[in-house]
Write an enzyme that holds these catalytic residues in place. Structure first.
Site, PDB file in Angstrom:
ATOM      1  CB  SER B  14      77.042 -99.789  24.202  1.00 33.25           C
ATOM      2  OG  SER B  14      76.688-100.224  25.488  1.00 33.25           O
ATOM      3  CG  HIS B  41      73.256-101.157  24.715  1.00 36.12           C
ATOM      4  ND1 HIS B  41      74.466-101.788  24.619  1.00 36.12           N
ATOM      5  CD2 HIS B  41      72.409-101.808  23.878  1.00 36.12           C
ATOM      6  CE1 HIS B  41      74.361-102.780  23.751  1.00 36.12           C
ATOM      7  NE2 HIS B  41      73.124-102.816  23.287  1.00 36.12           N
ATOM      8  CG  ASP B 134      74.652-105.808  21.295  1.00 32.43           C
ATOM      9  OD1 ASP B 134      74.497-106.708  20.450  1.00 32.43           O
ATOM     10  OD2 ASP B 134      73.739-105.033  21.638  1.00 32.43           O
TER      11      ASP B 134
END
Lengths: 269, 196
Positions: B14, B41, B134
């Site tokens: 991310s 992401h 996540d």
């Protein structure tokens, strides 16, 4: 996936098909299983298999499941680039038609079909367009038909609308009441909502435009092919087919209009 | 004891992930021809550049994953922005617009969990820098199925909270800096490819 879970998924699909007439057997399993597990957790059940007796004995439990399985959250003017591309590259080519028929297949809760109605209105086509919006989920369709949405995401919608090239104010098309916005009647009047199942139902004839974005990504190759046959038969020659931005059309007899926005046109044989 | 047979590698990253993948992927792709799946992401529209850049740097082919793509050796598949990436039993990929998970779409958890459903214990999962949670559930799924889990050392990570959340699950086999991850995997991966 674990064998017991795999078996439960297949049995649930079978119960739904035999008892309620909805056919999920050609749906991609990975997403379907995620949605089933999500629903199982929501119900507080220990395993997917526990859902089977519930579904057999209690029709109400199917209503809830159907919503979990089929409703996708969407937005007004979702993927504004699509609407921009449609306005720039499709709308000018629609001029020759005295009357337009647009089918929005898999409209879910309706936000995107209202967006299309607004776009057509701003390009002065709406008064000679009939939009058909279909979904196989009666609950989603009911929300779509009412055209009432919570106003909590209105800023994002306004942002989408501007990025799509919208020339007025999004608020012009809605009545705001309490915590909600309601689509104005002149837009609703142009849209016929009806229940239609792409997996099992028949063609919608003589469409100039079909919009079906991010619906077929949930289907396996066999069902995709079947639905594309249905769209091909439903479209007039030179009609437009609009898919989701990551969907690529692999079907004979179409040309690419805009690759990034996944807009295609049926060409003569 | 027989050496475990791995079939795929999954990577989640991310905030700070692009820089981390720049450093990790070129040496990793030089080690193995196992298919690699990546969820990074990022804001939509930008990953084409990421894919392009990675293609220049890596020995493997790097592509944006699409609906219906077949899982292939020697290819790195990157999840497209705005869609979850899943793998089906017949080893094709599928995309979904389902709700974000842990505020993320693509979601690392969704990818990792779907890959475990197909490849069971034959999965290597690597989780890198990020500012959210996540991937923690995904790491648990991979490890409990018998797969191997590696997490970037939070000290090295640009954002430590994602690796830390995974480590807190107690299901992580190795915690290491990026180049350390490559070193740890080298014997496992080199041996596998040699026997093919």
């Amino acid at each position: 996936m674990h064998n017991a879970e795999k078996l439960a998924v297949e049995l649930i699909i079978e119960v739904i098909k035999r008892q309620y007439g909805y056919d999920f057997s050609d749906y991609s399993r990975a997403s379907l299983k995620r949605r089933l597990i999500h629903h199982k957790t929501k119900l507080g059940l220990a395993s997917l298999a526990d859902m089977i007796p519930l579904l057999i004995n209690n029709p109400h439990s199917f209503d809830e499941l159907l919503t979990s399985l089929s409703v996708t959250v969407t937005e007004l003017f979702r993927d504004p680039e699509f609407y921009q591309a449609f306005a720039d590259e499709v709308v000018p080519k629609l001029k020759t038609y005295p009357y337009l028929k647009v089918w929005h297949a898999g409209c879910s809760t309706g936000e995107e079909v209202y967006s299309m109605a607004i776009l057509l209105h701003e390009n002065k086509y709406l008064d000679r367009t009939q939009l058909y919006a279909t979904d196989f989920n009666p609950y989603a369709l009911n929300i779509a038909r009412k055209g009432i949405y919570p106003n909590e995401h209105i800023n994002a919608y306004v942002d989408n609308y501007r990025k799509s090239g919208g020339g007025f104010e999004l608020e012009d098309y809605f009545v705001e009441k309490y915590e909600a916005i309601k689509v104005k009647r002149f837009l609703q009047e142009r849209i016929a909502f009806s229940q239609h199942n792409l997996a099992t139902d028949h063609i919608f004839g003589d469409m100039e435009v079909i919009v079906c974005r991010n619906v077929m990504i949930y289907f396996d190759e066999r069902l995709k092919r079947k639905v594309l046959d249905l769209f091909n038969e439903s479209l007039v020659v030179y009609g437009f087919l609009c898919l989701g931005d990551k969907e690529t059309l692999d079907y004979p007899g179409f040309r690419v209009v805009n690759e990034a926005a996944s807009i295609y046109q049926k060409v003569p044989k | 004891m027989m050496k475990k047979k791995f079939e795929v590698i999954v990577i989640g990253a991310s905030f700070g992930g692009v820089a981390a993948l720049n450093k990790l992927l070129p040496p990793l792709s030089g080690l193995t021809n196992l298919p690699i799946f990546i969820v990074q992401h990022t804001k939509q529209m930008k990953e084409n550049l990421f894919v392009k850049r990675m293609n220049e740097l890596c020995a493997s082919k790097v592509v944006e994953a699409a609906d219906g793509y077949k899982v292939e050796k020697g290819v790195i598949f990157v999840a497209p922005g705005g869609y979850h990436l899943l793998v089906e039993d017949d080893e094709t990929m599928s995309l979904s617009k389902d709700d974000p998970v842990q505020y993320a779409r693509p979601s690392i958890d969704v990818l990792f969990e779907s890959v475990v459903d197909v490849y069971e214990e034959a999965v290597i999962a690597i989780l890198l820098t990020g500012a959210n949670q996540d991937g923690a559930d995904g790491i648990v799924a991979v490890h409990q199925a018998g797969g191997m889990t590696l997490v970037q050392d939070p000290v090295e990570a640009e954002m430590p909270s994602m690796p830390e959340a995974a480590i807190a699950t107690g299901e992580v086999d190795h915690i290491a800096p990026l180049l350390g991850i490559v070193e740890i995997l080298q014997p496992t991966l080199a041996k596998r490819d040699a026997y093919e």
